[in-house]
Design a protein around this motif. Structure first.
Motif, short mmCIF file in Angstrom:
data_model
loop_
_atom_site.label_atom_id
_atom_site.label_comp_id
_atom_site.label_asym_id
_atom_site.label_seq_id
_atom_site.Cartn_x
_atom_site.Cartn_y
_atom_site.Cartn_z
N ALA A 32 0.86 -1.18 0.00
CA ALA A 32 0.00 0.00 0.00
C ALA A 32 0.90 1.23 0.00
N LEU A 33 0.30 2.39 -0.21
CA LEU A 33 1.01 3.66 -0.06
C LEU A 33 0.66 4.19 1.33
N HIS A 34 1.50 3.86 2.29
CA HIS A 34 1.18 4.15 3.69
C HIS A 34 1.33 5.63 4.05
N ASP A 35 1.95 6.40 3.17
CA ASP A 35 2.12 7.83 3.46
C ASP A 35 1.01 8.68 2.85
N VAL A 36 0.05 8.05 2.18
CA VAL A 36 -1.08 8.79 1.60
C VAL A 36 -2.26 8.71 2.58
N PRO A 37 -2.74 9.84 3.08
CA PRO A 37 -3.83 9.82 4.05
C PRO A 37 -5.10 9.19 3.47
N ALA A 38 -5.88 8.57 4.35
CA ALA A 38 -7.16 7.99 3.94
C ALA A 38 -8.01 9.05 3.27
N GLY A 39 -8.61 8.68 2.15
CA GLY A 39 -9.49 9.60 1.44
C GLY A 39 -8.83 10.33 0.29
N GLU A 40 -7.49 10.31 0.26
CA GLU A 40 -6.78 11.00 -0.81
C GLU A 40 -6.53 10.05 -1.99
N VAL A 67 -6.47 0.11 0.84
CA VAL A 67 -6.90 1.44 0.44
C VAL A 67 -7.91 1.85 1.51
N ASN A 68 -7.42 2.63 2.46
CA ASN A 68 -8.24 2.93 3.64
C ASN A 68 -9.42 3.83 3.30
N ILE A 69 -10.50 3.63 4.02
CA ILE A 69 -11.75 4.37 3.81
C ILE A 69 -11.79 5.57 4.74
N HIS A 70 -12.08 6.73 4.19
CA HIS A 70 -12.16 7.94 5.01
C HIS A 70 -13.31 7.83 6.00
N GLU A 71 -13.10 8.40 7.19
CA GLU A 71 -14.13 8.31 8.25
C GLU A 71 -15.45 8.94 7.83
N ASP A 72 -15.42 9.93 6.93
CA ASP A 72 -16.68 10.56 6.51
C ASP A 72 -17.57 9.57 5.77
N SER A 79 -20.05 14.81 2.80
CA SER A 79 -18.74 14.89 2.14
C SER A 79 -18.25 13.54 1.63
N ARG A 80 -18.96 12.45 1.95
CA ARG A 80 -18.46 11.12 1.58
C ARG A 80 -18.33 10.93 0.08
N ASP A 81 -19.19 11.59 -0.70
CA ASP A 81 -19.14 11.38 -2.15
C ASP A 81 -17.83 11.87 -2.75
N ARG A 82 -17.26 12.91 -2.18
CA ARG A 82 -15.96 13.40 -2.67
C ARG A 82 -14.88 12.35 -2.40
N TYR A 83 -14.93 11.75 -1.22
CA TYR A 83 -13.92 10.74 -0.88
C TYR A 83 -14.16 9.44 -1.66
N LEU A 84 -15.40 9.13 -1.95
CA LEU A 84 -15.70 7.97 -2.78
C LEU A 84 -15.17 8.17 -4.20
N ASP A 85 -15.25 9.39 -4.69
CA ASP A 85 -14.72 9.70 -6.02
C ASP A 85 -13.20 9.49 -6.04
N ASN A 86 -12.51 9.94 -4.99
CA ASN A 86 -11.07 9.70 -4.89
C ASN A 86 -10.77 8.20 -4.83
N TYR A 87 -11.60 7.46 -4.11
CA TYR A 87 -11.42 6.01 -3.98
C TYR A 87 -11.51 5.35 -5.36
N LYS A 88 -12.49 5.77 -6.14
CA LYS A 88 -12.65 5.21 -7.49
C LYS A 88 -11.45 5.55 -8.38
N LYS A 89 -10.95 6.75 -8.26
CA LYS A 89 -9.78 7.14 -9.06
C LYS A 89 -8.58 6.26 -8.70
N THR A 90 -8.45 5.95 -7.42
CA THR A 90 -7.35 5.08 -6.99
C THR A 90 -7.54 3.67 -7.53
#
Length: 358
Positions: A32-40, A67-72, A79-90
């Motif tokens: 994993a990329l452990h230095d990338v915060p969850a949600g990014e 690929v950690n899931i943001h708490e939101d 705000s979860r939809d923004r983080y879900l969009d980042n998750y899909k991009k990853t």
């Protein structure tokens, strides 16, 4: 069974890719990329760095954890939809480099909890330990400080930036019930599983560790019935289970062989480790050998073999032995010993069925 080995990256792991390559039967790394915060969104340049390093030594990078899931998302905030969009991009980027399995969890705030990182055992080795009463009484911020005291290693699930927000996170979860968490998990699956399927990546949920509510926070993936419920939330071969014998085995009521038998076609990834559970609810992580703990490791491997398991498997947490200085639970020596024990069980099971294991 395809054997893999968890690796935390250049400069972030005492174990080298060259050492991993020398363990018999290991085909790839779990990374994993452990230095990338969850949600990014994960940067492609960093993804390629890991893949190219593994390629040079002849190891694949088909399994990502996590690929950690943001708490939101877990909280169900707008705000979860923004983080879900980042998750899909990853996910899309990982598909481009040949990733086939993404392990993740849906645990609020903490990925795992132990009360001691180096509990001494009878033979002089040390291991991760959970003291039930202490966990019930301790302040989670105290544990966060203890875990992050060693700045040489990142500790997934206990990142300093996340722990700095503990008070805020606990306040956010006030009033969040288990049923609300189930609903938020369903929203996540409805968004992510179809997208992952389009990219031929299986999403595999990791059981909660330990498998019960802790610090007043709800937990979902704790037993056979709840695993069934989670997989039924989105019935697809791309919605799978990471079968973690140690997490589930911390509760002796969990029949892990039965879990393997029921969900065999939904287990593309297995974490196998042993724990010794005491009558008072304490548990310590032991060698992988069946008789050293209370988890039926031999029965689990046999069940996987008899169900035609062709997924990825890694030895999970090991003891710290022979003076090794390493990330707690993730040294080289005991996990390598664990791999050889797992291969022995696998070969014996296959031979009993008249097959000669490759």
């Amino acid at each position: 069974m395809k054997m893999v080995f968890r690796w935390f990256g250049e400069g972030n792991d005492t174990v080298t890719l060259k050492q991993i390559k020398q363990i018999p039967g290991v085909e790839g790394i779990v990374w994993a990329l452990h230095d990338v915060p969850a949600g990014e969104e994960w940067p492609m340049a960093k993804i390629l760095e890991v893949k190219q390093a593994a390629d040079r030594i002849g190891l694949h990078t088909k399994v990502v954890e996590s690929v950690n899931i943001h708490e939101d998302i877990k909280l169900g905030l707008p705000s979860r939809d923004r983080y879900l969009d980042n998750y899909k991009k990853t996910i899309a980027k990982l598909a481009q480099v040949g990733v086939k399995v993404i392990c993740y969890n849906f645990m609020p705030v903490f990925d795992w909890v132990r009360t001691e990182l180096h509990k001494e055992m009878e033979d002089g080795s040390t291991a991760l330990f959970y003291e039930h009463q202490k966990a019930a009484e301790m302040d989670p911020s105290e544990q966060a400080e203890r875990i992050n005291a060693n700045q040489n290693f990142t500790m997934p699930g206990w990142e300093p930036e996340r722990m700095a927000r503990l008070t805020e996170l606990f306040a956010a979860y006030q009033g969040i019930t288990e049923e609300q968490l189930w609903s938020n998990a369903g929203y996540f699956l409805n968004e992510i599983i179809p997208f992952a399927a389009q990219h031929d990546i299986v999403m595999v949920i990791h059981p909660d560790d330990p498998p019960w509510p802790i610090f007043g926070l709800p937990r979902l993936i704790t037993n056979q019935a709840n695993i069934r419920r989670y997989l039924d939330l989105f019935d697809s071969p791309y919605n799978g289970l990471t079968m973690c014998s140690g997490s589930l085995g911390a509760n002796p009521a969990n029949d892990i062989v039965a879990i393997v038998n029921e969900f065999a076609d939904r287990i593309p990834f297995a974490h196998i480790r042993n724990v010794r559970v005491y009558e008072n609810g304490d548990f310590i992580e032991t060698s992988h050998r069946t008789c050293d703990g209370t988890v039926d490791i031999a029965g689990i491997v046999d069940a996987l073999a008899r169900n035609g398991f062709e997924g990825f498997c890694r030895p999970d947490h090991g003891r710290h032995i022979w003076g090794e200085q390493c990330r707690p639970g993730y040294g080289l020596y005991d996990r390598a010993l664990g791999i050889m024990y797992l291969w022995g069980l696998w070969d014996a099971s296959k031979r009993s069925e008249g097959e000669v294991a490759p």
